[in-house]
Design a protein around this motif. Sequence first.
Motif, PDB file in Angstrom:
ATOM      1  N   VAL A 141      52.817 -12.283 -34.948  1.00 46.57           N
ATOM      2  CA  VAL A 141      53.342 -11.907 -33.181  1.00 46.57           C
ATOM      3  C   VAL A 141      54.724 -11.470 -34.034  1.00 46.57           C
ATOM      4  O   VAL A 141      55.719 -12.640 -34.329  1.00 46.57           O
ATOM      5  CB  VAL A 141      53.054 -12.671 -32.441  1.00 46.57           C
ATOM      6  CG1 VAL A 141      53.986 -11.780 -30.794  1.00 46.57           C
ATOM      7  CG2 VAL A 141      51.953 -12.622 -31.942  1.00 46.57           C
ATOM      8  N   GLU A 185      58.188 -10.356 -29.400  1.00 47.53           N
ATOM      9  CA  GLU A 185      57.061 -10.200 -28.819  1.00 47.53           C
ATOM     10  C   GLU A 185      57.693  -9.789 -27.096  1.00 47.53           C
ATOM     11  O   GLU A 185      58.979  -9.334 -27.469  1.00 47.53           O
ATOM     12  CB  GLU A 185      57.486 -11.932 -27.737  1.00 47.53           C
ATOM     13  CG  GLU A 185      56.870 -13.081 -28.804  1.00 47.53           C
ATOM     14  CD  GLU A 185      57.228 -14.719 -28.011  1.00 47.53           C
ATOM     15  OE1 GLU A 185      58.274 -14.529 -27.054  1.00 47.53           O
ATOM     16  OE2 GLU A 185      56.397 -15.315 -28.996  1.00 47.53           O
ATOM     17  N   THR A 243      51.887  -3.596 -25.781  1.00 44.43           N
ATOM     18  CA  THR A 243      51.514  -4.198 -27.694  1.00 44.43           C
ATOM     19  C   THR A 243      50.930  -2.942 -28.237  1.00 44.43           C
ATOM     20  O   THR A 243      50.181  -2.146 -28.343  1.00 44.43           O
ATOM     21  CB  THR A 243      50.117  -5.034 -26.921  1.00 44.43           C
ATOM     22  OG1 THR A 243      49.853  -6.198 -26.050  1.00 44.43           O
ATOM     23  CG2 THR A 243      49.657  -5.579 -28.697  1.00 44.43           C
ATOM     24  N   GLU A 275      55.558  -5.757 -27.248  1.00 51.34           N
ATOM     25  CA  GLU A 275      55.077  -6.832 -28.266  1.00 51.34           C
ATOM     26  C   GLU A 275      54.708  -6.029 -29.779  1.00 51.34           C
ATOM     27  O   GLU A 275      53.399  -5.748 -29.242  1.00 51.34           O
ATOM     28  CB  GLU A 275      53.449  -7.411 -28.261  1.00 51.34           C
ATOM     29  CG  GLU A 275      53.531  -8.559 -28.674  1.00 51.34           C
ATOM     30  CD  GLU A 275      53.528 -10.321 -27.609  1.00 51.34           C
ATOM     31  OE1 GLU A 275      54.218 -11.099 -26.903  1.00 51.34           O
ATOM     32  OE2 GLU A 275      52.689 -10.924 -27.279  1.00 51.34           O
ATOM     33  N   SER A 325      47.779 -10.688 -26.086  1.00 55.00           N
ATOM     34  CA  SER A 325      48.666  -9.564 -26.065  1.00 55.00           C
ATOM     35  C   SER A 325      48.584  -9.407 -25.183  1.00 55.00           C
ATOM     36  O   SER A 325      49.217  -8.616 -24.015  1.00 55.00           O
ATOM     37  CB  SER A 325      49.145  -9.058 -27.291  1.00 55.00           C
ATOM     38  OG  SER A 325      50.481  -8.368 -26.982  1.00 55.00           O
ATOM     39  N   THR A 351      49.961  -7.447 -21.569  1.00 56.86           N
ATOM     40  CA  THR A 351      50.829  -6.272 -21.318  1.00 56.86           C
ATOM     41  C   THR A 351      50.539  -5.675 -20.509  1.00 56.86           C
ATOM     42  O   THR A 351      50.647  -5.310 -19.789  1.00 56.86           O
ATOM     43  CB  THR A 351      51.272  -6.272 -22.621  1.00 56.86           C
ATOM     44  OG1 THR A 351      50.448  -5.350 -23.003  1.00 56.86           O
ATOM     45  CG2 THR A 351      51.922  -7.144 -22.869  1.00 56.86           C
TER      46      THR A 351
END
Length: 210
Positions: free
Chosen positions: A83, A86, A91, A118, A136, A140
């Motif tokens: 990642v 963030e 994503t 992200e 993730s 999101t």
Amino acid sequence: MAAVVAAAGRLLRLRAARAQARWRRLPGAALPRGFLQPTSAGGDAAQRRQVAHFTFQPDPETLEYVEQVPVEPYNIPLSQAEVIQEGSDVTLVAWGTQVHVIREVASMAQEKLGVSCEVIDLRTILPWDVDTVCKSVIKTGRLLISHEAPLTGGFASEISSTVQEECFLNLEAPISRVCGYDTPFPHIFEPFYIPDKWKCYDALRKMINY
């Protein structure tokens, strides 16, 4: 043991991009975004006595990005996504040199749309880190996947299918794939084929407005 596949030059880079469908059948298939990852992941594969298949695609755009490589030995675990940034709204997933593109897209989205992205570097496509990506997307609610290989048969379809199964109730918009076209093309038309930051940004904007 580590097997390194190097694609030197822009023309070979394009041939390499179109071969991702073959590489995804190789256990330990890794597509590093820069010079830091092949050395470390190769060391991790050697320690575990596994084979890592790398493809590295150096071109003028890639060489603009500078990474400091440690002098001392270091390891980055295979099959573990990173990642890089963030975020809370979208994503963005990519691997190889396309990671640099989505990082630019994330900056553009924050500046122009106020959207928090992200950014995930998948690193390896077999196996790939399902947990990191799904975690993730649950946060999101939106997912954009980008790679240079053609859309049909590209690895983005595998990621999209898995996320649809695992995170269906968390999705706020259809999953978006921004990839190369399903056609051969002359080298001179490469700028029209490559999924650049503008194509990715346009797809992201449509997701936000869905």
